[in-house]
Write an enzyme that holds these catalytic residues in place. Structure first.
Site, mmCIF file in Angstrom:
data_model
loop_
_atom_site.group_PDB
_atom_site.id
_atom_site.type_symbol
_atom_site.label_atom_id
_atom_site.label_comp_id
_atom_site.label_asym_id
_atom_site.label_seq_id
_atom_site.Cartn_x
_atom_site.Cartn_y
_atom_site.Cartn_z
ATOM 1 N N GLU A 71 0.808 -1.226 0.000
ATOM 2 C CA GLU A 71 0.000 0.000 0.000
ATOM 3 C C GLU A 71 0.842 1.277 0.000
ATOM 4 O OE1 GLU A 71 -2.372 1.619 2.802
ATOM 5 O OE2 GLU A 71 -0.802 1.829 4.273
ATOM 6 N N HIS B 177 -4.117 3.467 2.102
ATOM 7 C CA HIS B 177 -3.674 4.197 0.902
ATOM 8 C C HIS B 177 -4.103 3.532 -0.410
ATOM 9 C CE1 HIS B 177 -1.455 7.148 3.152
ATOM 10 N NE2 HIS B 177 -0.787 6.205 3.797
ATOM 11 N N HIS C 162 -4.727 -4.576 8.570
ATOM 12 C CA HIS C 162 -4.042 -3.301 8.468
ATOM 13 C C HIS C 162 -4.641 -2.339 9.480
ATOM 14 C CE1 HIS C 162 -1.333 -0.877 5.999
ATOM 15 N NE2 HIS C 162 -2.169 0.117 6.173
HETATM 16 FE FE FE2 Z 1 -1.246 2.009 6.164
#
Ligand code: FE2
Length: 257
Positions: free
Chosen positions: A39, A68, A151
């Site tokens: 990412e 992201h 994440h």
């Molecule tokens: Fe991140």
């Protein structure tokens, strides 16, 4: 069966580190499946088609993302085209792409999932716990092992996810904070867990970005241009040995130049 997960590849230094070290790492750990969080792979923010191809060519079987995901507009179409590029599965319905893929790893069907936390993150996605549950149900009977890249920013949320999936996933591996944690272990019911795998990219940096710009940002609280740092590099990863859908061993990998 062994799964190697490489933590957040940051910009060009991260990609070169991956390219230089992944083939040997894969051999040394006899990895059947390599998952790479990408990412931050495109100049620190998001992913593009050419960067995705570069990660795959370096040896990534599956590429996961995070907050992201959509920083580069090309990611929208790319996510729909590439079944092995995963964005967090708890994006609200209608988001391009998918958050899970079933991948063959040494004869074992691994359900690789990417989810994102909601605590201390700027993007508020759907409940990751219920979304993971729904994804497991949707793939019921079609996998032998589960691997989750969670994440997230908050350790509490990541630990809770580890416990939530203990005994149901081979591994729950945290990403996003870019600092490798030393808490890798196998939970009582057989799920390998680590709060954060860490970051692959510039070592002398603030989370991969230019340290001087970051210090100025902290001192002045004025907008600063963030660029991926240069200099010494590092690679952070974790390898999980899986048997009958559960973890037998988990090992941290930290390479610094
Ligand atoms: Fe991140």
């Amino acid at each position: 069966m062994r799964i190697l997960m490489v933590g957040d590849v940051c910009g060009r230094p991260g990609r070169s580190m991956l390219r230089e070290h992944l083939p040997a790492l894969r051999r040394a750990h006899a990895a059947d499946l390599v998952v790479v969080n990408g990412e931050n792979a495109a100049a620190g923010f998001g992913i593009t088609p050419s960067v995705y191809e570069e990660l795959r060519a370096a040896g990534a079987d599956v590429v996961t993302l995070g907050n992201h995901t959509f920083d580069k507009k090309e990611a929208m179409a790319l996510l729909d085209e590439e079944p092995r590029l995963l964005r967090p599965l708890n994006y609200p319905p209608g988001a391009p792409g998918r958050g899970a893929a079933v991948v063959d790893a040494g004869g074992c069907r691994v359900l690789v999932m990417n989810a994102m936390g909601r605590v201390f993150l700027p993007i508020l996605l759907d409940d990751p716990f219920r979304a993971v549950e729904a994804e497991l149900e949707a793939h019921s009977g079609r996998y032998d092992a589960v691997f989750l890249d969670f994440h997230g920013e908050a350790t509490s949320e990541k630990e809770a996810m580890g416990w939530y999936l203990d005994g149901r996933a081979a591994a729950v591996v945290g990403t996003h904070t870019h600092v490798q944690t030393a808490d890798e272990r196998i939970l009582p019911a057989g799920t390998a867990y680590i709060t954060d795998v860490g970051m692959t990219g510039p070592a002398d940096s603030v989370l991969g970005m230019n340290k001087d710009a970051m210090v100025q940002r902290m001192l002045r609280q004025l907008p600063t241009r963030f660029e991926v740092a240069e200099g010494r590099r590092q690679l952070n990863a974790v390898v999980v040995e899986v048997e009958s859908g559960l973890a037998r061993e988990v090992q941290r990998i930290f390479i610094r130049e």
